[in-house]
Enzyme design. Structure first.
Site, mmCIF file in Angstrom:
data_model
loop_
_atom_site.group_PDB
_atom_site.id
_atom_site.type_symbol
_atom_site.label_atom_id
_atom_site.label_comp_id
_atom_site.label_asym_id
_atom_site.label_seq_id
_atom_site.Cartn_x
_atom_site.Cartn_y
_atom_site.Cartn_z
ATOM 1 N N ALA A 30 -7.004 23.919 -26.143
ATOM 2 C CA ALA A 30 -6.148 23.885 -24.952
ATOM 3 C C ALA A 30 -5.045 22.887 -25.270
ATOM 4 C CB ALA A 30 -6.934 23.459 -23.719
ATOM 5 N N GLU A 31 -3.800 23.313 -25.169
ATOM 6 C CA GLU A 31 -2.709 22.512 -25.721
ATOM 7 C C GLU A 31 -2.486 21.188 -24.993
ATOM 8 O OE1 GLU A 31 -2.595 25.670 -24.772
ATOM 9 O OE2 GLU A 31 -0.724 26.204 -23.748
ATOM 10 N N ASN A 32 -3.109 21.008 -23.836
ATOM 11 C CA ASN A 32 -3.013 19.715 -23.175
ATOM 12 C C ASN A 32 -3.910 18.658 -23.831
ATOM 13 O OD1 ASN A 32 -5.031 21.436 -22.050
ATOM 14 N ND2 ASN A 32 -5.369 19.943 -20.430
ATOM 15 N N SER A 46 -1.880 17.507 -30.612
ATOM 16 C CA SER A 46 -2.230 18.852 -30.163
ATOM 17 C C SER A 46 -1.252 19.875 -30.726
ATOM 18 C CB SER A 46 -2.223 18.899 -28.635
ATOM 19 O OG SER A 46 -2.724 20.129 -28.178
#
Lengths: 231, 219
Positions: free
Chosen positions: B47-49, B89
């Site tokens: 999840a890119e967060n 990330s």
């Protein structure tokens, strides 16, 4: 238990912290749809009603959380971000021409902030080539390949949320509330940290420190939080 | 639970997984894929967060305010998960560590150009991490309806909408078929049960090659 001495004079009241935030500033606010954003400091910025801010934030929050409120209140003249989809107020101000927005792809935005914090004025990336992102940007050929030159971002003030801070400002974050916090903490002239917990120096295992205290100028005791959509 | 077409598309997408695959599930239909991955496989969902190893949605009442996915949903993590900041990330994305990025689409061209982030004159939400994922994932698989809400083909010779990235899509799973993007353009390789080649041709606004042995997808 060791008492806090505040010997580095970094632990301040919210009022003292807010005295550094004035009209026309560029501020960075960390957090991803509010997770990792300081509710307390954003509430104070809303209360103080400082104007003409340039805001750097990964998103505009949603109607409840994140920087949505200060944008809605007309305090932001320019927003540098990757996404505003969850903030109706931001979309309305943008569509009405009352808010300037510079969109950066999320990874490029993060890297621009990282660059700003590590003394690099810009970097080359192929991301955005062939899209609207390349408009107005300088192109550089390196090893026979063309790249976009993306510029570093810095701010006057960074608003940081930490899980824990010691008196020197060594910071630990929590899960996905880390996000842009460690990057923005390095990329501002004044870094203000809302810490959920403030502990004496020595209480945080050096192996676990994510942001060394040298980057932190002001620490305030964390307060309450937003209600979350699932509550 | 009766499975809808979006679930069948997600089931087909889940066939792409292998043990240890590093994947990113975009907003919309791709978010359903996790429910259909074999429990024998360990998938590292990015999840890119800031998490690799995102797990199922948190149970009601057990949500953690500090733990969400890129869609803002409260999640859990699997054993072996890791947290990192946003630069790390996207370093992970940019350096090609995402095996498959599953994305939605507004338009896909026969050369694999993807448009999925804005409609001029409409709402402009911003690209978020979609450009990064589309450009840098090892493989981009699009999950989308074959036509848009007005019934117009999404698979076209050229995209008219602003691009997310050029030449990035390798496979398209639609609600009627699976189509490869090859150096020679679109290639029809699979169809969901109940659909035929004529329908796929009619709903595709570009040249479409037909594979010799078309799989009929039945679950």
């Amino acid at each position: 238990m060791t008492e806090l001495t505040n010997k580095f004079d970094k632990i301040k009241t919210v009022e003292e912290a807010m005295s550094h935030i004035v009209d026309g500033m560029t501020i960075m606010v960390a957090g991803f749809v509010g997770v990792g954003s300081s509710y307390r400091l954003l509430s104070e910025i809303l209360e103080k009603n400082v104007k003409d801010l340039t805001l750097i934030s990964v998103d505009a929050g949603d109607p409840i959380v994140g920087p949505n409120h200060i944008i809605k209140n007309g305090q932001v003249k320019k927003l540098i971000t990757s996404h505003i989809g969850a903030s109706t107020a931001t979309k309305e101000l943008y569509n009405a021409g009352k808010l300037e927005i510079e969109f950066s792809p999320q990874g490029t935005l993060a890297e621009r902030i990282r660059a700003g914090g590590v003394g690099i004025p810009g970097f080359l990336t192929e991301l955005g080539m062939g899209t609207t992102v390349e408009e107005g940007k300088q192109k550089v050929v390196l090893n026979s390949k063309e790249y976009l030159l993306e510029t570093a971002l810095r701010a006057d003030v960074a608003i940081i949320l930490a899980q824990k801070a010691d008196e020197f400002g060594n910071l630990v974050f929590s899960k996905t509330a880390r996000g842009l916090n460690p990057l923005m903490a390095r990329a501002a002239d004044i870094t203000i940290v809302d810490a959920k917990e403030i502990v004496p120096i020595g209480d945080i295992d050096p192996e676990l420190v994510i942001t060394p205290g040298v980057y932190v100028d002001i620490i305030v005791q964390g307060g309450s939080d937003w209600p979350w959509p699932w509550e | 639970m009766a499975l809808g077409m979006k679930d069948l598309m997600a089931m087909r997408a889940a066939e792409e997984m292998w043990d240890g695959a590093v994947v990113n599930l975009g907003f919309g239909i791709p978010q359903r894929i996790a429910s259909f991955v074999s429990s024998e496989l360990t998938i590292f969902t990015h999840a890119e967060n800031g998490v690799l190893g995102a797990g199922a949605r948190a149970e009601i009442g057990k949500e953690d305010k500090d733990l969400i996915d890129a869609g803002g949903e409260p999640i859990t993590v699997i054993p072996g998960a890791s947290f990192f900041d946003s630069a790390d990330s996207f370093a992970l994305i940019r350096s090609g560590k995402i095996d498959i990025s599953f994305l939605g689409a507004l338009e896909i061209s026969e050369t694999g150009d993807l448009a999925n982030w804005m409609i001029p004159g409409g709402s402009i939400p911003g690209m978020g991490g979609a450009m990064d994922l589309a450009r840098h994932a090892k493989k981009v698989i699009v999950l989308t309806t074959h036509t848009n809400k007005r019934g117009e083909p999404k698979l076209k010779k050229c995209c008219d909408l602003p691009l997310t990235a050029t030449s990035c899509v390798s496979r398209i799973i639609t609600d009627i078929a699976v189509i490869e993007v090859t150096p020679d353009g679109f290639l029809l390789t699979e169809m969901f049960d109940g659909h035929d080649v004529r329908e796929v041709l009619e709903k595709t606004d570009a040249a479409l090659k037909i594979a010799d042995n078309i799989r009929i997808i039945q679950y």
